[in-house]
Design a protein around this motif. Structure first.
Motif, PDB file in Angstrom:
ATOM      1  N   THR A 119      66.725  54.917  18.642  1.00  0.00           N
ATOM      2  CA  THR A 119      67.171  54.805  17.933  1.00  0.00           C
ATOM      3  C   THR A 119      67.550  55.562  16.918  1.00  0.00           C
ATOM      4  O   THR A 119      68.835  56.091  16.130  1.00  0.00           O
ATOM      5  CB  THR A 119      67.617  53.327  17.942  1.00  0.00           C
ATOM      6  N   ILE A 120      66.139  55.227  15.960  1.00  0.00           N
ATOM      7  CA  ILE A 120      65.675  56.226  14.634  1.00  0.00           C
ATOM      8  C   ILE A 120      65.699  57.571  14.772  1.00  0.00           C
ATOM      9  O   ILE A 120      66.635  58.356  14.082  1.00  0.00           O
ATOM     10  CB  ILE A 120      64.321  55.435  14.440  1.00  0.00           C
ATOM     11  N   LEU A 121      64.917  58.106  16.548  1.00  0.00           N
ATOM     12  CA  LEU A 121      65.466  59.471  15.892  1.00  0.00           C
ATOM     13  C   LEU A 121      67.157  59.964  15.856  1.00  0.00           C
ATOM     14  O   LEU A 121      66.977  61.156  15.545  1.00  0.00           O
ATOM     15  CB  LEU A 121      64.986  59.649  17.264  1.00  0.00           C
ATOM     16  N   PHE A 122      68.042  59.463  16.907  1.00  0.00           N
ATOM     17  CA  PHE A 122      69.196  59.157  16.804  1.00  0.00           C
ATOM     18  C   PHE A 122      70.363  59.404  15.854  1.00  0.00           C
ATOM     19  O   PHE A 122      70.712  60.423  15.613  1.00  0.00           O
ATOM     20  CB  PHE A 122      70.012  58.415  17.591  1.00  0.00           C
ATOM     21  N   GLY A 123      69.499  58.681  14.900  1.00  0.00           N
ATOM     22  CA  GLY A 123      70.324  58.888  13.144  1.00  0.00           C
ATOM     23  C   GLY A 123      69.685  60.120  12.819  1.00  0.00           C
ATOM     24  O   GLY A 123      70.119  60.138  11.620  1.00  0.00           O
ATOM     25  N   MET A 124      68.514  61.253  13.300  1.00  0.00           N
ATOM     26  CA  MET A 124      68.568  62.452  12.224  1.00  0.00           C
ATOM     27  C   MET A 124      68.507  62.994  13.269  1.00  0.00           C
ATOM     28  O   MET A 124      68.716  64.656  12.427  1.00  0.00           O
ATOM     29  CB  MET A 124      66.455  62.436  12.869  1.00  0.00           C
ATOM     30  N   LEU A 125      69.544  62.907  14.132  1.00  0.00           N
ATOM     31  CA  LEU A 125      69.879  64.857  14.544  1.00  0.00           C
ATOM     32  C   LEU A 125      70.886  65.499  14.286  1.00  0.00           C
ATOM     33  O   LEU A 125      71.324  66.451  14.290  1.00  0.00           O
ATOM     34  CB  LEU A 125      70.850  64.021  15.946  1.00  0.00           C
ATOM     35  N   ASP A 126      71.606  64.510  12.753  1.00  0.00           N
ATOM     36  CA  ASP A 126      72.735  65.710  11.630  1.00  0.00           C
ATOM     37  C   ASP A 126      71.741  66.195  10.836  1.00  0.00           C
ATOM     38  O   ASP A 126      72.362  67.068  10.739  1.00  0.00           O
ATOM     39  CB  ASP A 126      73.819  64.232  11.054  1.00  0.00           C
ATOM     40  N   LYS A 127      70.086  66.508  11.136  1.00  0.00           N
ATOM     41  CA  LYS A 127      69.659  67.099  10.193  1.00  0.00           C
ATOM     42  C   LYS A 127      69.618  68.772  11.086  1.00  0.00           C
ATOM     43  O   LYS A 127      69.074  70.169  10.641  1.00  0.00           O
ATOM     44  CB  LYS A 127      68.526  66.299  10.156  1.00  0.00           C
ATOM     45  N   VAL A 128      70.162  68.906  12.772  1.00  0.00           N
ATOM     46  CA  VAL A 128      69.745  69.395  13.994  1.00  0.00           C
ATOM     47  C   VAL A 128      70.831  70.520  13.208  1.00  0.00           C
ATOM     48  O   VAL A 128      72.309  70.374  13.452  1.00  0.00           O
ATOM     49  CB  VAL A 128      69.569  68.791  15.179  1.00  0.00           C
TER      50      VAL A 128
ATOM     51  N   PHE B 201      71.821  70.941  18.820  1.00  0.00           N
ATOM     52  CA  PHE B 201      72.381  69.720  18.113  1.00  0.00           C
ATOM     53  C   PHE B 201      72.471  69.115  20.562  1.00  0.00           C
ATOM     54  O   PHE B 201      72.489  67.783  19.911  1.00  0.00           O
ATOM     55  CB  PHE B 201      73.381  69.419  17.840  1.00  0.00           C
ATOM     56  N   ILE B 202      73.218  69.899  20.589  1.00  0.00           N
ATOM     57  CA  ILE B 202      73.826  68.919  22.032  1.00  0.00           C
ATOM     58  C   ILE B 202      72.919  68.245  23.262  1.00  0.00           C
ATOM     59  O   ILE B 202      72.834  67.300  23.538  1.00  0.00           O
ATOM     60  CB  ILE B 202      75.442  70.720  22.511  1.00  0.00           C
ATOM     61  N   GLY B 203      71.593  69.720  22.843  1.00  0.00           N
ATOM     62  CA  GLY B 203      70.289  69.347  23.915  1.00  0.00           C
ATOM     63  C   GLY B 203      69.641  68.313  23.675  1.00  0.00           C
ATOM     64  O   GLY B 203      69.569  67.568  24.521  1.00  0.00           O
ATOM     65  N   LEU B 204      69.597  67.822  22.314  1.00  0.00           N
ATOM     66  CA  LEU B 204      68.690  66.872  21.619  1.00  0.00           C
ATOM     67  C   LEU B 204      69.309  65.539  21.839  1.00  0.00           C
ATOM     68  O   LEU B 204      69.073  64.511  22.266  1.00  0.00           O
ATOM     69  CB  LEU B 204      68.322  67.576  20.318  1.00  0.00           C
ATOM     70  N   CYS B 205      70.785  65.593  21.781  1.00  0.00           N
ATOM     71  CA  CYS B 205      71.897  64.586  21.785  1.00  0.00           C
ATOM     72  C   CYS B 205      71.315  63.727  23.513  1.00  0.00           C
ATOM     73  O   CYS B 205      71.498  62.548  24.206  1.00  0.00           O
ATOM     74  CB  CYS B 205      72.919  64.658  21.994  1.00  0.00           C
TER      75      CYS B 205
ATOM     76  N   GLU C  25      72.941  58.539   9.148  1.00  0.00           N
ATOM     77  CA  GLU C  25      71.145  57.682   9.805  1.00  0.00           C
ATOM     78  C   GLU C  25      71.006  56.761   9.056  1.00  0.00           C
ATOM     79  O   GLU C  25      70.785  56.435  10.017  1.00  0.00           O
ATOM     80  CB  GLU C  25      70.247  58.711   8.594  1.00  0.00           C
ATOM     81  N   VAL C  26      71.823  55.920   8.090  1.00  0.00           N
ATOM     82  CA  VAL C  26      71.816  54.567   8.029  1.00  0.00           C
ATOM     83  C   VAL C  26      71.973  53.690   8.765  1.00  0.00           C
ATOM     84  O   VAL C  26      71.016  52.610   9.639  1.00  0.00           O
ATOM     85  CB  VAL C  26      71.868  54.154   6.534  1.00  0.00           C
ATOM     86  N   PRO C  27      72.771  53.774   9.948  1.00  0.00           N
ATOM     87  CA  PRO C  27      73.747  53.168  11.200  1.00  0.00           C
ATOM     88  C   PRO C  27      72.279  52.810  12.385  1.00  0.00           C
ATOM     89  O   PRO C  27      71.621  51.495  12.654  1.00  0.00           O
ATOM     90  CB  PRO C  27      73.885  53.350  11.517  1.00  0.00           C
ATOM     91  N   PHE C  28      71.386  54.498  12.407  1.00  0.00           N
ATOM     92  CA  PHE C  28      70.483  53.955  13.530  1.00  0.00           C
ATOM     93  C   PHE C  28      68.954  53.047  13.150  1.00  0.00           C
ATOM     94  O   PHE C  28      68.539  53.134  13.779  1.00  0.00           O
ATOM     95  CB  PHE C  28      70.760  55.362  14.182  1.00  0.00           C
ATOM     96  N   ILE C  29      68.960  53.872  11.585  1.00  0.00           N
ATOM     97  CA  ILE C  29      67.653  53.925  11.161  1.00  0.00           C
ATOM     98  C   ILE C  29      67.188  52.523  11.208  1.00  0.00           C
ATOM     99  O   ILE C  29      66.808  51.175  10.725  1.00  0.00           O
ATOM    100  CB  ILE C  29      67.523  54.066   9.947  1.00  0.00           C
ATOM    101  N   THR C  30      68.420  50.850  10.694  1.00  0.00           N
ATOM    102  CA  THR C  30      68.503  50.175   9.972  1.00  0.00           C
ATOM    103  C   THR C  30      68.326  49.523  11.542  1.00  0.00           C
ATOM    104  O   THR C  30      67.523  48.634  11.666  1.00  0.00           O
ATOM    105  CB  THR C  30      70.122  49.573   9.551  1.00  0.00           C
TER     106      THR C  30
END
Length: 450
Positions: A107-116, A122-126, A188-193
């Motif tokens: 879930t935390i990793l998902f919040g970092m995907l906007d940096k990709v 991006f699609i592959g990492l999703c 990022e914040v929703p997923f990191i929280t």
């Protein structure tokens, strides 16, 4: 050695006579399971309000976004079957805690995907991150069902129904909380929280969750799933999940277009379904445990009622009824109740069927049933949005919802026919074992003796 006596609901007699007072281990088990129900559902549901638009900015089409959502269910399906089969080898507590840990990290990793970078990376990492999340979710939920059934052998439906309150809370609070955090602090914040909240719960559950050991059994998934009754119950699980999953990609668009509501009010319409399901589940679970003979009626009537509700949701154009917001919300409330009528009794019914057919008691069987339940639910969660999105695009929401209700109609009819056939067969076999002539002859002899 004769088999243990069983009550009408298939639970061993000795277990059925256990004290009604909850032990410390049972309370801790309920607390741990409530935490995974709530945290997993809130993490699952926060994606809805903002991820599709963010993914679109990164070059993902609507079809790709749908597949990103759908891959979660497909991976969950296959993983649940595997983990359910090997739960005694892995250990239920370890599987539960490890699943929560993986889910929190991902879930935390998902919040970092906007940096990709946008595009294929991006699609592959999703897809990769969602697949990993599905593995963690499958592990935690499969272990959760097994541990609950082990801790509460005589009232599993009551406990499952009560804990569905936390599932409903997660589904209700996820979208507004995710939308608020996204608008206030960014992607990022929703997923990191929420990921950090799940990770904090990991050591807590390591301490409070009892350890349940079990000897591996020779029983297999194939032996279980090939039982006719289990096959029909699996179709019931699939149909309910498909109907519920259909609403995810279609209902919000229909509400915005048909009733011209502001986007912020769409989540309030969803409350009708989530609250009615959450609040009715404990009562339906209690009924299922206290009056086991009612399960078949709950399953059949719940499925048929779900089918009728989906026919009225649009409503179907053949009815020539103009859709109104109050009627739409009322039907959603009835959908939540009817889904609970069918979903809550399924788990104890499959267990009862397994006991009747000679399966060994223990964590191994509970793992098989838990994995099967999770897998069938995941299959429906993939089919419902995929097929429903296609039907919605081609035919419109009114016809799509009516057709989607056909899954529930088929399962209700199939379940009803099976139970009628089963009752007829048992009645004829009992009459063959105790022919009327024997009773008449016994009465005649007793009369002659006097």
């Amino acid at each position: 050695m004769p088999p243990p006596l069983r009550r009408e609901d298939g639970v061993p007699e000795a277990l059925g006579e256990e004290s009604r007072k909850l032990t410390k281990e049972q309370l801790f088990t309920m607390a741990a399971t409530a935490s995974i129900n709530f945290s997993s559902m809130i993490c699952y549901s926060i994606l809805g309000p903002f991820f599709p638009s963010e993914a679109e900015k990164k070059g993902a089409s609507n079809t790709i976004v749908g597949l990103i959502f759908g891959c979660f269910a497909l991976v969950n399906f296959s993983t649940s079957l595997i983990l359910g089969n090997y739960i005694t080898h892995i250990g239920a507590k370890f599987m539960f805690v490890a699943g929560m840990f993986v889910s929190g990290c991902v879930t935390i990793l998902f919040g970092m995907l906007d940096k990709v970078p946008s595009g294929p990376m991006f699609i592959g990492l999703c897809f990769l991150v969602r697949a990993m999340d599905a593995v963690g979710f499958a592990a935690a939920m499969t272990a959760s069902f097994s541990i609950l059934a082990k801790a509460f052998p005589s009232n599993i439906a009551t406990v499952l129904g009560s804990l569905e309150i936390f599932t409903g809370l997660g589904l209700v609070l996820g979208p507004p909380l995710g939308g608020f955090l996204y608008q206030s602090f960014g992607f990022e914040v929703p997923f990191i929280t929420l990921g950090c909240v799940v990770l904090v719960l990991v050591p807590v559950n390591m301490c409070i969750l009892p350890k349940y050991d079990s000897i591996p059994s020779k029983d297999s998934f194939w032996k279980l799933i090939l039982l006719p009754k289990v096959l029909i119950l699996c179709f019931t699980i699939f149909s309910l999940s498909a109907c519920l999953g259909f609403l995810d990609p279609t209902m919000s668009l229909f509400i915005l277009k048909k009733f011209k509501l502001p986007a912020g009010y769409v989540g309030l319409v969803f409350l009708g379904l989530a609250l009615s399901y959450s609040l009715s589940s404990p009562l339906l679970g209690l009924l299922s445990d206290k009056l086991p003979y009612l399960r078949k009626w709950l399953l059949v009537s719940g499925s048929l009622m779900t089918a009728l509700c989906f026919f009225m949701l649009g409503p179907a154009p053949v009815l020539h009824i103009e859709s109104q917001l109050w009627m739409f919300v009322l039907v959603l409330v009835l959908v939540g109740f009817s889904l609970g009528m069918s979903a809550i009794p399924v788990f104890p019914e499959i267990l009862h069927c397994a006991y009747e057919n000679g399966f060994e008691e223990g964590l191994s069987l509970l793992g098989l049933v838990s994995g099967l339940f999770s897998a069938m639910w995941s299959l429906g969660a993939f089919t419902g949005p995929t097929l429903g999105g296609f039907l919605n695009e081609k035919l419109g929401f009114e016809w799509a919802s009516a057709i989607q209700g056909g899954w529930a109609l088929l399962s209700g009819l199939a379940t009803g026919i099976f139970y009628i056939t089963e009752a007829t067969r048992r009645s004829s076999s009992s009459s063959l074992q105790n022919p009327p002539g024997n009773n008449e002859e016994r009465t005649h002899l007793m009369g002659s003796e006097t």
